[in-house]
Design a protein around this motif. Structure first.
Motif, mmCIF file in Angstrom:
data_model
loop_
_atom_site.group_PDB
_atom_site.id
_atom_site.type_symbol
_atom_site.label_atom_id
_atom_site.label_comp_id
_atom_site.label_asym_id
_atom_site.label_seq_id
_atom_site.Cartn_x
_atom_site.Cartn_y
_atom_site.Cartn_z
ATOM 1 N N ASP A 43 0.854 -1.289 -0.051
ATOM 2 C CA ASP A 43 -0.044 0.116 -0.149
ATOM 3 C C ASP A 43 0.950 1.204 -0.079
ATOM 4 O O ASP A 43 2.052 1.209 0.366
ATOM 5 C CB ASP A 43 -0.815 0.052 1.287
ATOM 6 N N GLU A 44 0.003 2.580 -0.444
ATOM 7 C CA GLU A 44 0.863 3.609 -0.263
ATOM 8 C C GLU A 44 1.154 4.149 1.307
ATOM 9 O O GLU A 44 0.108 4.065 1.817
ATOM 10 C CB GLU A 44 0.221 4.672 -1.210
ATOM 11 N N LEU A 45 1.963 4.973 1.620
ATOM 12 C CA LEU A 45 1.946 5.876 2.498
ATOM 13 C C LEU A 45 2.819 7.029 2.713
ATOM 14 O O LEU A 45 3.367 7.308 1.693
ATOM 15 C CB LEU A 45 2.686 4.632 3.806
ATOM 16 N N PHE A 46 2.662 7.918 3.462
ATOM 17 C CA PHE A 46 3.352 9.134 3.500
ATOM 18 C C PHE A 46 3.913 9.084 5.077
ATOM 19 O O PHE A 46 3.344 8.826 6.178
ATOM 20 C CB PHE A 46 2.207 10.182 3.450
ATOM 21 N N LEU A 47 5.296 9.543 5.081
ATOM 22 C CA LEU A 47 5.820 9.689 6.511
ATOM 23 C C LEU A 47 6.553 10.930 6.421
ATOM 24 O O LEU A 47 7.276 11.367 5.567
ATOM 25 C CB LEU A 47 6.975 8.740 6.638
ATOM 26 N N TYR A 48 6.463 11.576 7.673
ATOM 27 C CA TYR A 48 7.476 12.559 8.008
ATOM 28 C C TYR A 48 8.961 12.334 8.367
ATOM 29 O O TYR A 48 8.900 11.306 8.989
ATOM 30 C CB TYR A 48 6.999 13.615 8.964
ATOM 31 N N THR A 49 9.960 13.114 8.029
ATOM 32 C CA THR A 49 11.314 12.086 8.226
ATOM 33 C C THR A 49 12.172 13.101 8.957
ATOM 34 O O THR A 49 12.070 14.146 8.763
ATOM 35 C CB THR A 49 11.791 11.629 6.855
ATOM 36 N N HIS A 50 13.400 12.612 9.592
ATOM 37 C CA HIS A 50 14.356 13.271 10.126
ATOM 38 C C HIS A 50 15.443 12.565 9.761
ATOM 39 O O HIS A 50 15.582 11.172 10.033
ATOM 40 C CB HIS A 50 14.292 13.417 11.604
ATOM 41 N N LEU A 51 16.560 12.918 8.920
ATOM 42 C CA LEU A 51 17.793 12.455 8.766
ATOM 43 C C LEU A 51 18.836 12.989 9.727
ATOM 44 O O LEU A 51 19.290 13.937 9.954
ATOM 45 C CB LEU A 51 18.252 12.947 7.311
ATOM 46 N N LEU A 52 19.528 11.729 10.534
ATOM 47 C CA LEU A 52 20.398 11.824 11.598
ATOM 48 C C LEU A 52 21.802 11.376 10.876
ATOM 49 O O LEU A 52 21.848 10.215 10.422
ATOM 50 C CB LEU A 52 20.178 11.052 12.623
ATOM 51 N N VAL A 53 22.658 12.645 10.809
ATOM 52 C CA VAL A 53 23.895 12.221 10.098
ATOM 53 C C VAL A 53 25.075 12.214 11.256
ATOM 54 O O VAL A 53 25.089 13.386 11.831
ATOM 55 C CB VAL A 53 24.103 13.083 9.198
ATOM 56 N N ARG A 54 25.687 11.211 11.284
ATOM 57 C CA ARG A 54 26.774 10.911 12.414
ATOM 58 C C ARG A 54 28.013 10.556 11.748
ATOM 59 O O ARG A 54 28.171 10.298 10.499
ATOM 60 C CB ARG A 54 26.576 9.975 13.425
ATOM 61 N N GLU A 55 29.218 10.482 12.408
ATOM 62 C CA GLU A 55 30.417 10.071 11.786
ATOM 63 C C GLU A 55 30.327 8.890 11.492
ATOM 64 O O GLU A 55 30.743 8.366 10.496
ATOM 65 C CB GLU A 55 31.409 10.442 12.808
ATOM 66 N N ASP A 56 29.737 7.747 11.994
ATOM 67 C CA ASP A 56 29.649 6.363 11.757
ATOM 68 C C ASP A 56 28.409 5.842 11.382
ATOM 69 O O ASP A 56 28.277 4.747 10.809
ATOM 70 C CB ASP A 56 29.991 5.679 13.045
ATOM 71 N N ALA A 57 27.301 6.674 10.964
ATOM 72 C CA ALA A 57 26.220 6.183 10.537
ATOM 73 C C ALA A 57 25.154 7.541 10.063
ATOM 74 O O ALA A 57 25.233 8.543 10.300
ATOM 75 C CB ALA A 57 25.308 5.469 11.498
ATOM 76 N N GLN A 58 24.274 7.123 9.031
ATOM 77 C CA GLN A 58 23.329 8.095 8.440
ATOM 78 C C GLN A 58 22.041 7.150 8.757
ATOM 79 O O GLN A 58 21.766 6.506 8.004
ATOM 80 C CB GLN A 58 23.606 8.376 7.201
ATOM 81 N N THR A 59 21.012 7.780 9.489
ATOM 82 C CA THR A 59 19.846 7.143 9.934
ATOM 83 C C THR A 59 18.711 7.914 9.420
ATOM 84 O O THR A 59 18.531 9.051 9.816
ATOM 85 C CB THR A 59 19.815 6.794 11.311
ATOM 86 N N LEU A 60 17.952 7.341 8.909
ATOM 87 C CA LEU A 60 16.607 7.969 8.472
ATOM 88 C C LEU A 60 15.322 7.623 9.258
ATOM 89 O O LEU A 60 15.060 6.537 9.088
ATOM 90 C CB LEU A 60 16.110 7.820 6.982
ATOM 91 N N TYR A 61 14.714 8.412 9.995
ATOM 92 C CA TYR A 61 13.730 8.154 10.980
ATOM 93 C C TYR A 61 12.436 8.502 10.460
ATOM 94 O O TYR A 61 12.328 9.789 9.816
ATOM 95 C CB TYR A 61 13.949 8.913 12.373
ATOM 96 N N GLY A 62 11.399 7.941 10.408
ATOM 97 C CA GLY A 62 10.128 8.261 9.966
ATOM 98 C C GLY A 62 8.949 8.273 10.709
ATOM 99 O O GLY A 62 8.944 7.311 11.826
ATOM 100 N N PHE A 63 8.123 9.110 10.801
ATOM 101 C CA PHE A 63 6.824 9.410 11.841
ATOM 102 C C PHE A 63 5.744 9.485 11.012
ATOM 103 O O PHE A 63 5.577 10.237 9.932
ATOM 104 C CB PHE A 63 7.131 10.484 12.595
ATOM 105 N N ALA A 64 4.587 9.151 11.673
ATOM 106 C CA ALA A 64 3.307 9.307 11.137
ATOM 107 C C ALA A 64 2.816 10.671 11.052
ATOM 108 O O ALA A 64 2.031 10.953 10.397
ATOM 109 C CB ALA A 64 2.222 8.467 11.997
ATOM 110 N N THR A 65 3.316 11.476 12.107
ATOM 111 C CA THR A 65 2.886 12.913 12.453
ATOM 112 C C THR A 65 3.871 13.839 12.375
ATOM 113 O O THR A 65 5.212 13.523 12.820
ATOM 114 C CB THR A 65 1.964 13.111 13.464
ATOM 115 N N ASP A 66 3.785 14.930 12.172
ATOM 116 C CA ASP A 66 4.672 16.026 12.168
ATOM 117 C C ASP A 66 5.267 16.468 13.699
ATOM 118 O O ASP A 66 6.400 16.978 13.968
ATOM 119 C CB ASP A 66 4.417 17.226 11.456
ATOM 120 N N ALA A 67 4.413 15.923 14.649
ATOM 121 C CA ALA A 67 4.633 16.571 15.833
ATOM 122 C C ALA A 67 5.566 15.332 16.249
ATOM 123 O O ALA A 67 6.511 15.721 17.373
ATOM 124 C CB ALA A 67 3.267 16.201 17.036
#
Length: 67
Positions: A43-67
């Motif tokens: 199915d289709e979906l929509f996520l608000y995201t936050h990209l965390l960039v560190r020296e040893d990793a890049q992690t993309l976090y997804g959330f159902a709401t903007d809050a």
């Protein structure tokens, strides 16, 4: 920066999901509150995201709401 993702959910394995957007699959880590509210695979979906960039990793976090 990646602010949102909109696409097809191709894999769910808590807490990670893969969202395919125009042929690119983004691996997204979600909190369990978002994970339990996700639609079925395919199915289709929509996520608000936050990209965390560190020296040893890049992690993309997804959330159902903007809050």
């Amino acid at each position: 920066m990646i602010g949102t993702l909109s696409g097809r959910l191709t894999r769910k394995k808590a807490p990670h999901v893969i969202v395919e957007c125009n042929g690119v699959g983004y691996e997204v880590e979600t909190p369990m509150s978002t994970f339990f509210d996700l639609p079925p695979v395919g199915d289709e979906l929509f996520l608000y995201t936050h990209l965390l960039v560190r020296e040893d990793a890049q992690t993309l976090y997804g959330f159902a709401t903007d809050a």
